[in-house]
Design a protein around this motif. Structure first.
Motif, PDB file in Angstrom:
ATOM      1  N   UNK A 186       0.879  -1.381  -0.005  1.00  0.00           N
ATOM      2  CA  UNK A 186       0.051  -0.018   0.082  1.00  0.00           C
ATOM      3  C   UNK A 186       1.000   1.248  -0.074  1.00  0.00           C
ATOM      4  N   UNK A 187       0.306   2.467  -0.031  1.00  0.00           N
ATOM      5  CA  UNK A 187       0.808   3.653  -0.104  1.00  0.00           C
ATOM      6  C   UNK A 187       1.213   3.877   1.305  1.00  0.00           C
ATOM      7  N   UNK A 188       2.455   4.671   1.554  1.00  0.00           N
ATOM      8  CA  UNK A 188       2.663   4.906   2.800  1.00  0.00           C
ATOM      9  C   UNK A 188       3.818   5.965   2.990  1.00  0.00           C
ATOM     10  N   UNK A 189       4.013   6.751   3.863  1.00  0.00           N
ATOM     11  CA  UNK A 189       4.950   7.778   3.749  1.00  0.00           C
ATOM     12  C   UNK A 189       6.306   7.201   3.972  1.00  0.00           C
ATOM     13  N   UNK A 190       7.459   7.780   3.171  1.00  0.00           N
ATOM     14  CA  UNK A 190       8.704   7.540   3.216  1.00  0.00           C
ATOM     15  C   UNK A 190       9.391   8.701   3.651  1.00  0.00           C
ATOM     16  N   UNK A 191      10.329   8.646   4.823  1.00  0.00           N
ATOM     17  CA  UNK A 191      11.032   9.781   5.495  1.00  0.00           C
ATOM     18  C   UNK A 191      12.561   9.609   4.863  1.00  0.00           C
ATOM     19  N   UNK A 192      13.149  10.571   4.188  1.00  0.00           N
ATOM     20  CA  UNK A 192      14.535  10.544   3.931  1.00  0.00           C
ATOM     21  C   UNK A 192      15.286  10.982   4.907  1.00  0.00           C
ATOM     22  N   UNK A 193      16.118   9.968   5.623  1.00  0.00           N
ATOM     23  CA  UNK A 193      17.104  10.484   6.781  1.00  0.00           C
ATOM     24  C   UNK A 193      18.053  11.494   6.576  1.00  0.00           C
ATOM     25  N   UNK A 194      18.498  11.656   5.479  1.00  0.00           N
ATOM     26  CA  UNK A 194      19.593  12.542   4.972  1.00  0.00           C
ATOM     27  C   UNK A 194      19.016  13.821   4.844  1.00  0.00           C
ATOM     28  N   UNK A 195      17.809  14.131   4.363  1.00  0.00           N
ATOM     29  CA  UNK A 195      17.126  15.484   4.396  1.00  0.00           C
ATOM     30  C   UNK A 195      16.570  15.938   5.680  1.00  0.00           C
ATOM     31  N   UNK A 198       9.998  14.206   3.225  1.00  0.00           N
ATOM     32  CA  UNK A 198       8.935  13.175   3.444  1.00  0.00           C
ATOM     33  C   UNK A 198       8.259  13.126   2.128  1.00  0.00           C
ATOM     34  N   UNK A 199       7.970  11.860   1.608  1.00  0.00           N
ATOM     35  CA  UNK A 199       7.307  11.618   0.359  1.00  0.00           C
ATOM     36  C   UNK A 199       6.519  10.293   0.384  1.00  0.00           C
ATOM     37  N   UNK A 200       6.027   9.793  -0.529  1.00  0.00           N
ATOM     38  CA  UNK A 200       5.294   8.404  -0.566  1.00  0.00           C
ATOM     39  C   UNK A 200       6.172   7.356  -1.140  1.00  0.00           C
ATOM     40  N   UNK A 201       5.565   6.274  -0.839  1.00  0.00           N
ATOM     41  CA  UNK A 201       6.226   5.214  -1.457  1.00  0.00           C
ATOM     42  C   UNK A 201       5.145   3.898  -1.429  1.00  0.00           C
ATOM     43  N   UNK A 202       5.262   3.115  -2.556  1.00  0.00           N
ATOM     44  CA  UNK A 202       4.644   1.781  -2.447  1.00  0.00           C
ATOM     45  C   UNK A 202       5.198   0.435  -1.906  1.00  0.00           C
ATOM     46  N   UNK A 203       5.072   0.173  -0.772  1.00  0.00           N
ATOM     47  CA  UNK A 203       5.788  -0.994  -0.208  1.00  0.00           C
ATOM     48  C   UNK A 203       4.793  -2.007   0.717  1.00  0.00           C
ATOM     49  N   UNK A 204       5.256  -3.112   1.162  1.00  0.00           N
ATOM     50  CA  UNK A 204       4.713  -3.840   2.014  1.00  0.00           C
ATOM     51  C   UNK A 204       4.784  -3.266   3.199  1.00  0.00           C
ATOM     52  N   UNK A 205       3.571  -3.113   3.755  1.00  0.00           N
ATOM     53  CA  UNK A 205       3.327  -2.532   5.266  1.00  0.00           C
ATOM     54  C   UNK A 205       2.119  -3.194   5.721  1.00  0.00           C
ATOM     55  N   UNK A 221       5.434   3.435  13.429  1.00  0.00           N
ATOM     56  CA  UNK A 221       4.147   2.536  13.335  1.00  0.00           C
ATOM     57  C   UNK A 221       3.511   2.433  11.997  1.00  0.00           C
ATOM     58  N   UNK A 222       3.739   1.407  10.983  1.00  0.00           N
ATOM     59  CA  UNK A 222       3.142   1.615   9.909  1.00  0.00           C
ATOM     60  C   UNK A 222       1.650   1.459  10.040  1.00  0.00           C
ATOM     61  N   UNK A 223       1.315   0.880  10.843  1.00  0.00           N
ATOM     62  CA  UNK A 223      -0.211   0.556  11.152  1.00  0.00           C
ATOM     63  C   UNK A 223      -0.963   1.956  11.736  1.00  0.00           C
ATOM     64  N   UNK A 224      -0.278   2.918  12.017  1.00  0.00           N
ATOM     65  CA  UNK A 224      -0.747   4.096  12.530  1.00  0.00           C
ATOM     66  C   UNK A 224      -0.898   5.136  11.433  1.00  0.00           C
ATOM     67  N   UNK A 225      -0.026   4.672  10.439  1.00  0.00           N
ATOM     68  CA  UNK A 225      -0.106   5.756   9.109  1.00  0.00           C
ATOM     69  C   UNK A 225      -1.261   5.493   8.233  1.00  0.00           C
TER      70      UNK A 225
END
Length: 240
Positions: free
Chosen positions: A3-12, A58-65, A39-43
């Protein structure tokens, strides 16, 4: 599931914590100066945190969650905002009129010199009233009469070893964390200042950016109260 979930770029990520405040469900936390999705299940995947991020981390990504758990997220959100009014289990049989919680009962702290020192400590306490949390404090209380008020971020006492003697002594102390409480203290503090004979206000905050909220609330509250009283801000470093 994918599903679509947020992704946080640690470098930025700058660790400002604005995304933590924006996430009502509590899916994000700042750990060691960086924001993480804890918590993936809270997003819920709606991305309320995206527009508040000043660094574009912060952006979006499609991944197993894990699937979004609305019931659990709602309960966590209510806890985060302090919405619950039920008495704490420890208050059972010892409640007051203050939302049914004995911990909210306003009281003066009277020090007996012979027992004033805390266990295993030679340093006396300088606490003069209870409760100390801004959110729990009544607007009107005898302790506010002719008082010098200290409004402190609750981490300050842990960062500054002599906090009682150098900051709390001869002051009425109220504490809070604008990041964790996720509220603006300005209205409550303004009412306390306006409705009582407060002589001065001191704000104590940590050097981290998210802690500026408590100092801003103090400054805005003094202005909103319409009173010309001394107000100053002390910024404490994490390693003092």
């Amino acid at each position: 599931m994918t599903r679509k979930i947020i992704r946080i770029d640690e470098e930025k990520c700058t660790g400002c914590g604005l995304c933590v405040d924006a996430c009502h469900e509590g899916a994000i936390a700042v750990i060691d100066g960086k924001a993480f999705l804890v918590r993936d299940d809270y997003c819920d995947g709606l991305g309320r945190c995206l527009p508040v991020c000043p660094s574009g981390a912060i952006g979006f990504e499609e991944r197993e969650a894990a699937a979004f758990n609305k019931d659990a997220a709602d309960k966590n959100s209510a806890h985060k905002k302090g919405m619950g009014k039920e008495p704490h289990p420890a208050c059972a049989g010892n409640t007051s009129a203050n939302n049914g919680c004995c911990g909210l009962m306003s009281r003066a702290v009277k020090h007996n010199p012979s027992v004033r020192k805390t266990p295993a400590s030679n340093t006396p306490s300088e606490l003069h009233q209870w409760p100390v949390q801004i959110r729990l404090s009544p607007v009107n209380a005898p302790c506010f009469d002719d008082a010098d008020l200290l409004i402190a971020a609750d981490c300050c006492a842990y960062a500054y070893g002599d906090f009682h003697q150098q900051y709390m002594k001869d002051r009425i102390t109220l504490i809070g964390c604008p990041k964790l409480d996720n509220i603006d203290y300005t209205e409550k503090l303004s009412a306390i200042i306006a409705d009582n004979n407060i002589k001065s206000v001191t704000a104590a905050r940590m050097e981290v950016p998210c802690c500026s909220g408590i100092a801003n609330a103090v400054i805005d509250a003094v202005k909103a109260s319409g009173k010309a009283i001394p107000a100053n801000v002390s910024v404490l470093k994490i390693s003092i």
